[in-house]
Structures are given as C-alpha cells and as structure tokens.
Design a protein around this motif. Structure first.
Motif, short mmCIF file in Angstrom:
data_model
loop_
_atom_site.label_atom_id
_atom_site.label_comp_id
_atom_site.label_asym_id
_atom_site.label_seq_id
_atom_site.Cartn_x
_atom_site.Cartn_y
_atom_site.Cartn_z
N UNK A 175 0.83 -1.21 0.00
CA UNK A 175 0.00 0.00 0.00
C UNK A 175 0.86 1.27 0.00
N UNK A 176 0.17 2.40 -0.05
CA UNK A 176 0.87 3.68 -0.16
C UNK A 176 1.68 4.03 1.07
N UNK A 177 1.24 3.56 2.24
CA UNK A 177 1.98 3.90 3.47
C UNK A 177 3.36 3.23 3.46
N UNK A 178 3.39 1.96 3.09
CA UNK A 178 4.68 1.25 3.03
C UNK A 178 5.57 1.85 1.94
N UNK A 179 4.93 2.21 0.82
CA UNK A 179 5.70 2.83 -0.28
C UNK A 179 6.29 4.16 0.18
N UNK A 180 5.48 4.94 0.89
CA UNK A 180 5.94 6.24 1.40
C UNK A 180 7.09 6.06 2.37
N UNK A 181 6.94 5.05 3.26
CA UNK A 181 8.00 4.79 4.25
C UNK A 181 9.34 4.54 3.53
N UNK A 182 9.27 3.74 2.46
CA UNK A 182 10.47 3.40 1.69
C UNK A 182 11.05 4.65 1.03
N UNK A 183 10.19 5.44 0.40
CA UNK A 183 10.66 6.62 -0.34
C UNK A 183 11.26 7.67 0.61
N UNK A 184 10.61 7.83 1.77
CA UNK A 184 11.11 8.84 2.73
C UNK A 184 12.45 8.40 3.31
N UNK A 185 12.55 7.14 3.74
CA UNK A 185 13.79 6.69 4.39
C UNK A 185 14.94 6.48 3.39
N UNK A 186 14.60 5.96 2.22
CA UNK A 186 15.65 5.63 1.24
C UNK A 186 16.11 6.85 0.45
N UNK A 187 15.14 7.67 -0.01
CA UNK A 187 15.52 8.78 -0.92
C UNK A 187 15.32 10.16 -0.28
N UNK A 188 14.80 10.17 0.93
CA UNK A 188 14.60 11.43 1.65
C UNK A 188 13.72 12.42 0.86
N UNK A 189 12.66 11.89 0.23
CA UNK A 189 11.74 12.75 -0.53
C UNK A 189 10.45 12.88 0.29
N UNK A 190 9.99 14.12 0.55
CA UNK A 190 8.74 14.27 1.32
C UNK A 190 7.52 13.72 0.58
N UNK A 191 6.56 13.23 1.36
CA UNK A 191 5.35 12.61 0.78
C UNK A 191 4.11 13.30 1.34
N UNK A 192 3.15 13.55 0.45
CA UNK A 192 1.84 14.05 0.88
C UNK A 192 0.82 12.96 0.54
N UNK A 193 0.10 12.49 1.56
CA UNK A 193 -0.92 11.48 1.29
C UNK A 193 -2.19 12.16 0.80
N UNK A 194 -2.78 11.58 -0.24
CA UNK A 194 -4.11 12.02 -0.72
C UNK A 194 -4.95 10.76 -0.76
N UNK A 195 -5.89 10.63 0.15
CA UNK A 195 -6.52 9.32 0.28
C UNK A 195 -8.00 9.34 0.61
N UNK A 196 -8.65 8.25 0.23
CA UNK A 196 -10.06 8.03 0.60
C UNK A 196 -10.14 7.14 1.84
N UNK A 197 -9.01 6.53 2.22
CA UNK A 197 -8.99 5.68 3.43
C UNK A 197 -8.86 6.57 4.66
N UNK A 198 -9.99 7.09 5.11
CA UNK A 198 -9.90 8.11 6.17
C UNK A 198 -10.23 7.57 7.55
N UNK A 199 -10.25 6.26 7.73
CA UNK A 199 -10.52 5.75 9.08
C UNK A 199 -9.31 6.02 9.98
N UNK A 200 -9.59 6.04 11.28
CA UNK A 200 -8.59 6.50 12.25
C UNK A 200 -7.34 5.62 12.24
N UNK A 201 -7.54 4.32 12.08
CA UNK A 201 -6.41 3.38 12.11
C UNK A 201 -5.44 3.66 10.95
N UNK A 202 -6.01 3.88 9.76
CA UNK A 202 -5.18 4.16 8.58
C UNK A 202 -4.45 5.49 8.77
N UNK A 203 -5.19 6.48 9.28
CA UNK A 203 -4.59 7.81 9.49
C UNK A 203 -3.40 7.71 10.45
N UNK A 204 -3.59 6.93 11.54
CA UNK A 204 -2.51 6.75 12.52
C UNK A 204 -1.27 6.14 11.86
#
Lengths: 121, 337
Positions: free
Chosen positions: A60-89
């Motif tokens: 999913x996008x969260x794992x992909x973002x984690x990889x991109x942020x830690x590996x390439x140090x590129x900031x990520x902005x999430x744009x999502x329809x998964x707005x439940x609290x667990x996903x947000x956390x």
C-alpha cells in the motif's frame, strides 16, 4: 516544484496533473503501484510525492511512502479516501508532509504545492 | 434311582419353555432398545427383561436340580436347599430390579445433561455465526460508503478538470457549484464511513465540515459562522437532502449576501422538539427588499431547495427582510424509513 503522482485511479491522477501543470508545477510522472513509484522516485528525484494509500498490488501507499522517505529522503503528501482512524494513525507514523482526504479541491492542491500555501492536514 | 414322574417331566419342559420365552423377549427388547436408546423407559424395560431372564434361568435351574436330587435319591438334601433357593431367586430379582431402576434414573439425568450441553454448544455456534454475519455486513457497508465516496471523488475530479479548462467565468462558477453539490453528498458518505454503525452520524460534525468546505471553496474567510446545533443523530435519508439544502442556502449567502456588510455572519441552528426538527439558516446580509425592486430569482438553487423540502415532508418559511432567513421544519421519523 517537481511532483510525482502515485494514484491508481486514472481520472484522479489526471485531474491532479492538470491542476499542478496549470499552477506552474512540473509533474515528473504518474505511478499506480508501489514498484513503479519506487523506481520513479529513485530515477526522477521529485521534490515531493503525492501518494494515494490504496494502490494496485499488495503493497500500500503507506509502506511505499516509508520506503521513499527513508531511502531517498523525498517528502510525501498522502491524498486518500482511506480516512478511518487506524489508517490515518499508520500514515502519520511515517511523518508525511501532509495528509489530504478525498475528494480534494484541485485549486487548493494547486495553491498548496505550486504557490506554497500551507496544507490543512 | 427313581423313574421321572410325568409331573416332573412337565415341570422341566415348562422351565425350558420359560427360559426360551424370556430370552425371546430379551431379544425383542434389545432390538427396541437399540433404536430408542435415548428414552429412559426403554432402558428400564431392557434391564427388567434381563432380570426376568436371570430369574427364569435360576428358577428353572432350581427345578432341574430339584428333580435330579429326587431322581438320584437325595430328596433330603433338596428339602434343606429349597427355602434358600426361593429366597436367592426372589432376592436376585428384587435387587436387579432396584439396580435397574436406579441406573435408568441416573442414565435419564445424564442424557438430559448431555442434551443440555448439546443445546448450549448449538446456541454458541448460532451466536458465533450471527456475530460473524454481522461483522461481514459491517465490512460490506463500510466498503459501500468507501466506494461511493471514491466514485464521488472521481465525479468531483471530472468537474475540476472541466472547470480548469473552461475560460468563461460564469461557466466556471456553474461547475464550481455542481462540484460543491457533489461534495456535500460525498461528505455524508465520508462521515458515515467513519461512523461506528455506518448508518447515522452526528449532524453538528457534518455541518461544521460542510460549511468549512464551502468557506474554502468561496474563499470568504472573514465571515463569522455561528452554529447552534442540538446533538441530533440522523440517517442517510435525511442527511443527503439536508446537506444539499444547507449547501444551497449557505452558498447563496456566501455569493450574494455580503456586499458592503461590516461584520458578515451566517447563523445555522437546529432544534428537535416532539419528533419535529427545526432547521434555521440566516445571514445578516443585504437581503432582498421590495424597496429596491428586487425579487428572489427562480434559480436552480431555489428549485433545488423547494424540491428537497418536499422530499423530507418539510415546511419552508422564507424571509428576505434584514438579511435572509430560511426556516425548515420536518418530521424526524418520516424520512427515517
């Protein structure tokens, strides 16, 4: 601002591209799955990644973002329809630059990225 | 050795017949018992038949021993054994009968306990099945709201793209209004997706988000919003039309009401009394006065308001003096079907 869009819904990706192009940003690429997103982030080195959480494939996008942020140090902005609290956390754990909930206003996105207005997360 | 008298021979034949009959009865009883094992009565009768067989065998054996002793010249010995033999027979029959009765009662109680245990397990399985089914329905309902919301996001993005392409400001405005209408509906599904039961949400939370969206869309940051919303929980049938109604009325205020108004303010209140809800939306804008010859135009927004008030079986009262004020009262239960 050079932007990489990671979104599996083609029309949404297209509307973001139009808004960002129109606002003077440069959209360097559009990916619909984690593997393509990682390759594009590495090879195109965008200034920011606009990331959907639900992507094609198993990663999913969260794992992909984690990889991109830690590996390439590129900031990520999430744009999502998964707005439940667990996903947000889970999403906020990777320290994104922003967290926008669909449907988003393209004009607002344009102002935020291309004119550097603050993002309401 | 004495010859056997016809009476003794008949007695021995009778004893043999008794044994045969009692074993035949036992065979029949066993067949019945095998097919009706659960019933206490059949267990009891089965055990009693076994007792009858033992009684018949021991009694017949007694007769045979008696005749053998008489035949071989030991009649005196038989006279000593005879009282004991009868007592043993009677004692065996009584003890076996009591034991059978006790065993039957214990067996019946044990069977009842087993049946209760089985019922308990079946009930637990039924409960688990219902809970699982309920869980699946919750997941399904959540997924439906999620998909509806995503589809509406796609509709919004299409309108967004069209809005970016067209150059005519009035056409851009029309597209913005359409987009805002879709967003007011999408917001209901967004809130329902986050709600605990996926069926109803708090109205105040929804109104705050909706008006926040409208303010963003029209860029009127200086307008004060005053909300006076009682904690009412509403379902989908009311939320969609109410959201669209508020969208139309508040959008109208944001667009037209505050020309040269010093401290612009929009007030939204909602109260519930005796099963009826009163929604009031007002602003302190310029309003529409007959002095300046203006009349409320029959725009699409006005038609939408009239149609939606009818849909929720509501009554509408409008006042355009000293700002605008819409009062909509509607039954709470009517639209919850």
């Amino acid at each position: 601002m050079r932007v990489l869009i990671v979104e599996d819904e083609a029309l949404l990706a297209m509307s973001y591209r139009m808004a960002l192009d129109g606002g003077g940003c440069e959209v360097v690429g559009i990916a619909s799955n984690a593997a393509d997103a990682n390759i594009m982030a590495r090879e195109l080195a965008p200034d920011v990644v606009l990331m959907d959480i639900k992507l094609k494939g198993n990663v999913d996008g969260i794992e992909t973002a984690r990889h991109i942020i830690t590996r390439y140090n590129i900031p990520v902005i999430f744009v999502t329809g998964n707005t439940d609290e667990e996903t947000r956390k889970r999403a906020l754990e990777v320290n994104p630059k922003g967290y926008l909930e669909k449907p988003i206003d393209c004009e607002k996105l344009q102002r935020a990225l291309c004119m550097d207005e603050s993002l309401d997360t | 050795m004495m010859p056997m008298s016809p009476v003794y021979a008949a007695d021995i034949a009778g004893a043999a017949l008794t044994i045969a009959l009692s074993f035949y009865t036992l065979g029949v009883m066993r067949k019945i018992y095998r097919t009706r094992r659960g019933f206490g009565l059949y267990t009891y009768l089965h055990l009693q038949t076994i007792a009858l067989c033992i009684f018949a065998v021991s009694r017949s054996a007694g007769h045979i021993i008696k005749h053998a002793l008489h035949t071989f010249g030991y009649a005196e010995t038989w006279r000593m054994l005879a009282p004991v033999s009868g007592s043993i027979n009677s004692f065996t029959f009584i003890i076996f009968g009591i034991a059978a009765l006790m065993y039957t009662n214990i067996k019946a109680a044990s069977d009842e306990m087993d049946a209760l245990e089985r019922s308990k397990i079946e009930l637990m399985r039924a409960k688990e099945s219902v809970e699982k089914s309920l869980g699946e329905k919750h997941v399904l309902l959540k997924e439906v709201h999620h998909r509806v919301k995503n589809n509406m996001a796609v509709i919004t993005s299409l309108l967004d793209m069209q809005q970016m392409i067209v150059e005519d400001p009035s056409f851009k405005q029309v597209l913005r209004e359409c987009k805002q209408r879709v967003k007011s509906m999408a917001l209901v599904h967004e809130k329902l997706y986050k709600a605990r039961d996926f069926l109803s949400i708090g109205f105040k939370d929804y109104i705050e988000s909706l008006i926040g969206d409208l303010m963003d869309s029209y860029g009127n940051q200086d307008i004060r919003i005053r909300l006076d919303i009682e904690p009412v929980t509403l379902g989908l049938n009311l939320l969609i039309p109410l959201g669209l109604l508020i969208n139309e009325i508040v959008s109208n205020s944001l667009k037209h009401a505050f020309v040269e108004v010093q401290t612009p303010e929009i007030h939204v209140s909602l109260k519930e009394e005796d099963g009826r809800v009163m929604l009031e939306i007002s602003d302190n804008g310029t309003g529409i006065s007959e002095d300046n010859g203006a009349k409320p135009a029959k725009t699409l927004g006005v038609h939408i308001i009239d149609a939606l008030v009818g849909q929720i079986d509501g009554d509408l009262d409008k006042d355009f003096q000293n700002g605008t004020r819409y009062r909509i009262s509607f039954p709470l239960e009517e639209a919850e079907h």
